[in-house]
Design a protein around this motif. Structure first.
Motif, PDB file in Angstrom:
ATOM      1  N   GLN A 265      34.720  25.789  36.100  1.00 13.64           N
ATOM      2  CA  GLN A 265      33.603  26.046  37.013  1.00 13.64           C
ATOM      3  C   GLN A 265      33.593  25.040  38.158  1.00 13.64           C
ATOM      4  OE1 GLN A 265      30.168  25.947  34.492  1.00 13.64           O
ATOM      5  NE2 GLN A 265      30.610  27.927  33.534  1.00 13.64           N
TER       6      GLN A 265
ATOM      7  N   GLN B 114      36.152  26.024  40.670  1.00 11.26           N
ATOM      8  CA  GLN B 114      35.712  27.168  41.472  1.00 11.26           C
ATOM      9  C   GLN B 114      34.677  26.745  42.505  1.00 11.26           C
ATOM     10  OE1 GLN B 114      34.367  29.882  38.467  1.00 11.26           O
ATOM     11  NE2 GLN B 114      36.428  30.531  37.889  1.00 11.26           N
TER      12      GLN B 114
ATOM     13  N   SER C  59      36.335  24.740  45.268  1.00  6.10           N
ATOM     14  CA  SER C  59      37.065  25.645  46.156  1.00  6.10           C
ATOM     15  C   SER C  59      36.107  26.349  47.108  1.00  6.10           C
ATOM     16  CB  SER C  59      37.828  26.671  45.318  1.00  6.10           C
ATOM     17  OG  SER C  59      38.463  27.607  46.134  1.00  6.10           O
TER      18      SER C  59
END
Length: 179
Positions: free
Chosen positions: A101, A104, A107
């Protein structure tokens, strides 16, 4: 066993047990002197001691090898067990999910920061201050180069101004060297 006698004859006899008189067993007592028999007994005792020592060393090596094999097998089984426990533990699963997580989110954050920076550059480029600066650079360009029409690409204008500045610097250095 083939035994070499001092007379050069080869005979086949059984190996005497430890403690037996080798010369009597071989049947050579009557052909060997007492000194030769003593010498043979001493040699036989040395060979017997060497044989015992070699057997002990071999047994120790076999024992050491077995211990090492058991240790290696135990360590392998233990490492497989630990790896399995770690993979199935709640902490590992939670850490794995959290890291996934976080990756992500990072990113997504980098992506949004990039788009924010791009938007800010566009805002700066469209601002009145930047337009005024761009006009000043273009007027400088027309004074220095003059050959291209106004309204060119900003990158071209900057390159042109930098080239003109470099040309002026070289001209000044040349004049100083000649004076």
């Amino acid at each position: 066993l083939m035994v070499y006698s001092p007379q050069g004859l080869l005979r086949s006899d059984s190996i005497p047990e430890v403690g037996e008189d080798a010369a009597a067993t071989v049947g050579m007592a009557e052909t060997l002197s007492e000194e030769e028999q003593d010498e043979l007994r001493k040699e036989l005792a040395k060979v017997n001691l060497l044989q015992i020592a070699l057997k002990l060393v071999l047994r120790m090596k076999i024992w050491d090898n077995a211990v090492v094999e058991r240790t290696v097998n135990a360590l392998h089984i233990y490492s497989v067990s630990v790896q399995s426990r770690v993979r199935h533990s709640c902490v590992y699963k939670k850490t794995s999910e959290t890291l996934s997580q976080a990756g992500q989110k990072a990113s997504a954050a980098f992506s949004s920061v990039g788009s924010v920076i791009t938007k800010k550059f566009e805002d700066v480029r469209n601002s009145p201050t930047f337009k005024s600066f761009e006009e000043k650079v273009e007027s400088l360009k027309s004074k220095v180069g003059g050959s291209k029409p106004a309204g060119g690409d900003f990158g071209e204008v900057l390159n042109s101004a930098a080239n003109a500045s470099a040309t002026e610097t070289i001209a000044e250095q040349t004049q100083e060297e000649t004076h």
